[in-house]
Design a protein around this motif. Structure first.
Motif, mmCIF file in Angstrom:
data_model
loop_
_atom_site.group_PDB
_atom_site.id
_atom_site.type_symbol
_atom_site.label_atom_id
_atom_site.label_comp_id
_atom_site.label_asym_id
_atom_site.label_seq_id
_atom_site.Cartn_x
_atom_site.Cartn_y
_atom_site.Cartn_z
ATOM 1 N N MET A 151 3.368 -2.672 8.047
ATOM 2 C CA MET A 151 3.428 -1.216 8.067
ATOM 3 C C MET A 151 4.522 -0.648 7.161
ATOM 4 O O MET A 151 4.698 0.569 7.089
ATOM 5 N N GLY A 152 5.266 -1.508 6.486
ATOM 6 C CA GLY A 152 6.376 -1.029 5.665
ATOM 7 C C GLY A 152 6.161 -1.274 4.184
ATOM 8 O O GLY A 152 5.031 -1.466 3.725
ATOM 9 N N MET A 153 7.241 -1.283 3.433
ATOM 10 C CA MET A 153 7.187 -1.469 1.987
ATOM 11 C C MET A 153 6.938 -2.922 1.614
ATOM 12 O O MET A 153 6.284 -3.198 0.612
#
Length: 238
Positions: free
Chosen positions: A142-144
């Motif tokens: 869900m992140g970079m």
């Protein structure tokens, strides 16, 4: 060993999952390899398969916290050998790998005989290994960043395997053969002697049900006289 120690080791062995394994394909950082083995011990994996990196690796025990004494390891020169080995034992190979056939890691059925394949830190699972795998799983991100540390990813997936197997009651019954239990109790309680046997191509001495040597003086006498039984440890996990 004290009776209390023996009982503790028996409890661990009775929860071992002989049909759940892990393949570490050229994981070249010794700290990551030790962490993988620690993860395996935590979920009751009895033996793992490691593919030695081209540059090799040195022994490392810092992260394993001694768990590498309790999880058997079989080394392979290439990943296809490791895959063939686990498949010969009836296990499916599930690779942590992104592809057009990947599924959420929680959707795979880990109650079946299976081995989790983890690739090297930078390269991941190789194309040839991915082609031989029965399934591909991914951890939603869900992140970079697009990936996790190999030992972290393995821990997440193996925790799901433990969850499914616990719900299926697979930790509630002993699943190891009596001979394997005796052997493990001997190895865990007599590390130096077990190492001596392996380094000198000797079979382990006769053991009782809790891994104690039967007639130790007689066995030592046969060793001194060169009459002790020989054994080839080359392709045996320990």
């Amino acid at each position: 060993m004290t009776p209390e120690r023996t009982q503790k080791l028996l409890q661990v062995l009775h929860r071992r999952q002989p049909d759940l394994s892990l393949i570490a394909d050229q994981v070249n950082k010794p700290g990551n390899l030790s962490a993988l083995i620690r993860n395996c011990d935590a979920v009751g994996i009895h033996s793992v398969h490691t593919v030695v990196p081209k540059e090799g690796y040195r022994t490392y025990r810092g992260t394993a916290k001694g768990s590498d004494y309790y999880v058997k390891t079989l080394q392979h020169t290439n990943v296809l050998s490791a895959i063939e080995c686990v498949k010969s034992k009836g296990m499916k190979v599930v690779a942590a790998h992104f592809s057009d056939r990947s599924e959420d890691y929680r959707e795979f059925d880990y109650t079946q005989a299976c081995a989790l394949l983890m690739g090297a830190e930078k390269q991941g699972v190789s194309a040839e290994a991915a082609a031989q795998a029965d399934a591909h799983v991914v951890i939603p991100m869900m992140g970079m960043v697009s990936s996790l540390n190999v030992s972290t990813a393995a821990g997440i997936i193996l925790n799901e395997a433990q969850y499914q197997r616990k719900n299926a009651g697979l930790y509630e019954v002993n699943r190891l053969e009596p001979e394997e239990i005796r052997t493990c109790l001997f190895e865990w309680g007599n590390r130096d002697l077990a190492k001596y046997c392996r380094e000198n191509d000797l079979a382990y001495p006769p053991l009782n049900d809790i891994g104690d040597v039967i007639d130790a003086p007689g066995w030592y006498k046969r060793v001194r006289e060169g009459q002790a039984e020989k054994f080839n440890w080359q392709n045996v996990a320990y």
